[in-house]
Enzyme design. Structure first.
Site, short mmCIF file in Angstrom:
data_model
loop_
_atom_site.label_atom_id
_atom_site.label_comp_id
_atom_site.label_asym_id
_atom_site.label_seq_id
_atom_site.Cartn_x
_atom_site.Cartn_y
_atom_site.Cartn_z
N ARG A 13 -24.12 14.58 -41.97
CA ARG A 13 -23.97 15.76 -42.82
C ARG A 13 -22.53 15.97 -43.28
O ARG A 13 -22.28 16.27 -44.45
CB ARG A 13 -24.45 17.03 -42.08
CG ARG A 13 -25.94 17.20 -42.08
CD ARG A 13 -26.39 17.92 -40.84
NE ARG A 13 -26.20 17.06 -39.69
CZ ARG A 13 -27.12 16.19 -39.26
NH1 ARG A 13 -28.28 16.12 -39.84
NH2 ARG A 13 -26.88 15.39 -38.23
N THR A 14 -21.58 15.83 -42.34
CA THR A 14 -20.19 16.12 -42.71
C THR A 14 -19.72 15.15 -43.79
O THR A 14 -19.17 15.56 -44.82
CB THR A 14 -19.28 16.07 -41.47
OG1 THR A 14 -19.84 16.92 -40.48
CG2 THR A 14 -17.87 16.54 -41.78
N LYS A 59 -6.84 -3.55 -35.98
CA LYS A 59 -5.75 -4.51 -35.72
C LYS A 59 -4.60 -3.81 -35.02
O LYS A 59 -3.48 -4.29 -35.02
CB LYS A 59 -5.24 -5.09 -37.05
CG LYS A 59 -6.25 -5.82 -37.87
CD LYS A 59 -5.53 -6.43 -39.08
CE LYS A 59 -6.45 -6.68 -40.24
NZ LYS A 59 -5.67 -7.04 -41.44
N ARG A 102 -12.20 12.64 -39.37
CA ARG A 102 -12.92 12.82 -38.10
C ARG A 102 -12.47 11.72 -37.16
O ARG A 102 -12.52 10.54 -37.51
CB ARG A 102 -14.43 12.73 -38.32
CG ARG A 102 -15.18 12.62 -37.00
CD ARG A 102 -16.67 12.75 -37.14
NE ARG A 102 -17.05 14.11 -37.49
CZ ARG A 102 -18.31 14.53 -37.56
NH1 ARG A 102 -19.30 13.70 -37.28
NH2 ARG A 102 -18.58 15.77 -37.90
N HIS A 162 -14.13 21.91 -34.90
CA HIS A 162 -14.81 21.44 -36.11
C HIS A 162 -14.81 22.63 -37.08
O HIS A 162 -15.85 23.24 -37.32
CB HIS A 162 -16.23 21.00 -35.75
CG HIS A 162 -16.92 20.18 -36.79
ND1 HIS A 162 -16.46 20.05 -38.09
CD2 HIS A 162 -18.06 19.45 -36.72
CE1 HIS A 162 -17.29 19.28 -38.76
NE2 HIS A 162 -18.27 18.89 -37.96
#
Ligand code: NCD
Length: 270
Positions: A52-53, A80, A101, A127
């Site tokens: 959703r986000t 890396k 995120r 959040h």
């Protein structure tokens, strides 16, 4: 508001303004034309799963007529050994705002970048954009933001809970109650709440699995008729999809509201 790393970065008047703008976006008010972000680029960087986000932010940028850059950290130079700071510095050369995120709680506060940074979930931290969506959904349904009794059912380690509690505490007379399975029956507690907010067990972060309470049509019989049932999703065993038919369930309104709140946030920071 330059960055939105935590709910602490946004004032209450700014939040109320955001809700007005989100409402105008949803209504497609002609006046919202001046908030379009043609020519602006927004980068989405995710190193944790998201449905959703990530999609609602992409949709929000598209609706604002901006362009999206998407970086999956699982296939980026992070693999890396590149630091998050270098990744963000690099992306800020290509983008006008960054949505991030990642799994380290609080790390964003230690990094500075030249473009606005929005926290789309930092591990067990916060959040903020989801909680603004949740607060708007509460406001739309209850027509107020004070004097509410909110029952949290599920995992207290959920970042959406952390940000939402912070938000609710700003308004007078709100009572946040955490359901403790060993102390009360869920039926008793459900009957007292204006808002029942359910979260899944955060299995990727927490070692100890709490006792899971299952919300279904039977448990919902105990909810007041004017109460609402919420969940930020994804859901697992704690909630049966059969509750979706109940008019008190606003779970997919939360999903839909995501696009408009995120459009409003982007319109403000860009
Ligand atoms: C939440 C999250 O990522 O914290 N999901 C979301 O963004 N709507 C909830 C969760 O994962 O439990």
């Amino acid at each position: 508001m330059k960055n939105l790393l935590s709910i602490d970065d946004i004032s209450t008047p700014e939040i109320l303004n955001l809700f007005k703008l989100a409402q105008s976006f949803r209504n497609n008010d002609p006046d919202t034309g001046r908030f379009l972000k043609k020519g602006k680029t927004v980068a989405l960087i995710f190193n944790e799963p998201s449905t959703r986000t990530v999609l609602s932010f992409q949709k929000a940028v598209m609706n604002l007529q901006g362009t999206v850059l998407l970086l999956n950290m699982l296939t980026s130079s992070a693999q890396k050994g590149e630091t998050l700071e270098d990744t963000l510095k690099t992306v800020s050369c290509y983008a006008d705002a960054i949505i991030l995120r990642q799994s380290k709680m609080g790390i964003l506060k230690t990094i500075s970048v030249d473009v606005p940074l929005i926290n789309a979930g930092d591990g067990m931290g916060e959040h903020p954009t989801q909680s603004l969506i949740d607060l708007w959904t509460i406001y739309e349904n209850k027509k107020r933001l004070n004097g509410l009794s909110i029952l949290f059912v599920g995992d207290k380690n959920s970042r959406t809970v952390h940000s939402l509690v912070k938000l609710l505490e700003r308004f007078e007379g709100n009572r946040c109650v955490f359901y403790e399975p060993l102390e009360d029956t869920i039926e008793e507690k459900m009957g007292e709440a204006d808002v029942v907010y359910v979260t899944r067990y955060q299995s990727e972060r927490c070692q100890e699995k709490p006792q899971i309470v299952h919300i279904d049509k039977t448990t919902m019989r105990m909810m007041r008729q004017d109460a609402i049932l919420m969940h930020p999703l994804p859901r697992n065993e704690e909630m049966s999809p059969e509750v979706d038919d109940d008019p008190r369930s606003v779970i997919f309104d939360q999903v839909r509201n995501g696009v408009f709140i995120r459009m409003a946030i982007l319109a403000k920071v860009l």
